[in-house]
Write an enzyme that holds these catalytic residues in place. Sequence first.
Site, PDB file in Angstrom:
ATOM      1  N   LYS A 143     -28.585  39.334 -23.220  1.00 21.81           N
ATOM      2  CA  LYS A 143     -28.711  40.652 -22.615  1.00 21.81           C
ATOM      3  C   LYS A 143     -29.533  40.679 -21.328  1.00 21.81           C
ATOM      4  O   LYS A 143     -29.357  41.575 -20.488  1.00 21.81           O
ATOM      5  CB  LYS A 143     -29.322  41.624 -23.622  1.00 21.81           C
ATOM      6  CG  LYS A 143     -28.443  41.944 -24.817  1.00 21.81           C
ATOM      7  CD  LYS A 143     -27.319  42.874 -24.444  1.00 21.81           C
ATOM      8  CE  LYS A 143     -26.583  43.379 -25.672  1.00 21.81           C
ATOM      9  NZ  LYS A 143     -25.554  44.381 -25.351  1.00 21.81           N
ATOM     10  N   ASP A 200     -30.004  48.515 -30.133  1.00 21.24           N
ATOM     11  CA  ASP A 200     -30.106  47.950 -31.477  1.00 21.24           C
ATOM     12  C   ASP A 200     -31.038  46.750 -31.482  1.00 21.24           C
ATOM     13  O   ASP A 200     -31.191  46.089 -32.511  1.00 21.24           O
ATOM     14  CB  ASP A 200     -28.725  47.524 -31.980  1.00 21.24           C
ATOM     15  CG  ASP A 200     -27.925  48.704 -32.501  1.00 21.24           C
ATOM     16  OD1 ASP A 200     -28.495  49.513 -33.254  1.00 21.24           O
ATOM     17  OD2 ASP A 200     -26.747  48.822 -32.155  1.00 21.24           O
TER      18      ASP A 200
END
Length: 378
Positions: free
Chosen positions: A80, A112
Amino acid sequence: MTDHVARNASPLRTLAWYERPSARTWRCAPAPAEVRSFHSSLPDYSPTPLTDLPPLAAELGVGRVFVKDESSRLGLPAFKALGASWAVHRTLAERASNGAEPGPVTLVTATDGNHGRAVARTARLLGQRAHVFVPQGVHPRAVAAIAAEQAQVTEVPGPYDEAVRLAARAAAAPDAVLVQDTAWPGYERIPGWIVEGYSTLCAEIDEQLAVAGIAQGPGLVAVPVGVGSLGQAVVTHYRSRPSERAPALLSVEPEAAACVLESLVLGEPVSVTTGETIMAGLNCGTPSSIAWPCLHGGLDAAVAVPDADSARAAADLAALGVSSGPCGAAALAGLRAALTGVDADVRRAALGLDPRSVVVLLSTEGTAANPHSPVDPC
């Protein structure tokens, strides 16, 4: 040719499967070339490993299986950071060019786990603030890891989509910017930058396969998807090339949150009610609006897998020396599901796989990124 949807019965369960025979002819524009240059300029950048795993190739009946190991990316245990760093870079540069007041801004997001930590880390390194909204079900250690990046954390007593809604509302405050890795009508530019950031991962695979003597590229790429942003990046990379180099692209989701699969089946983006899953980073109920056209046009197939299959895949990858959390191991679980059980030969043919095929599995996180991982040493 028409799309095909199957719920194939097996002795153990029903396989949720979708295939699109025309996907390899779909085309789009490539990602900007300067993304890779930006990442290469970062002080802690290095390509993540592409690991050749002959035991998996033998098991799956293909020529070679490589795993793109994202267990350590720019100092974090997941891919990410590629999207967050590029999107924040573009956001701050745009604010400066538009004459915004100097001083820190608050980067707001919902997560998340991995995306929020990446945004928080990027903010801390650049002297900015971060406010991260975390939905119900995220493990306390994942929440603590975000807070350790000096971010403000708000825990939401609801699902991911509710956390996104609250983050968007908070980002309306002065000197706040929403850095979200899903898009919806009216909010698409920053998510688009996040997707562009992921293109570095695909560019590395090209180079690493060439070093391994595979200049023609992979025959299949399996990618875990949540809202579909990484899937969009993968489709963009491989569908912006000449047709003779187009691999099959397979998306994998949890059975508890298969919003992309359900949308593909129905032919339009839809929201689904999510359940509990150890694949926390994939527990998303609505596809990204900018990802959807790429996923609909460019994915060859989609499959949903249960938690037990992902857990088994994570343990098997660990035994082969690859640290992979349940989300990352979903790629292996999905390919196994596609190539076994009733009608496996039909699915293998649809994916264009034979004993010489080269397969790349994207392992998007290490065990340290997901405390639910059954092989987490902690």
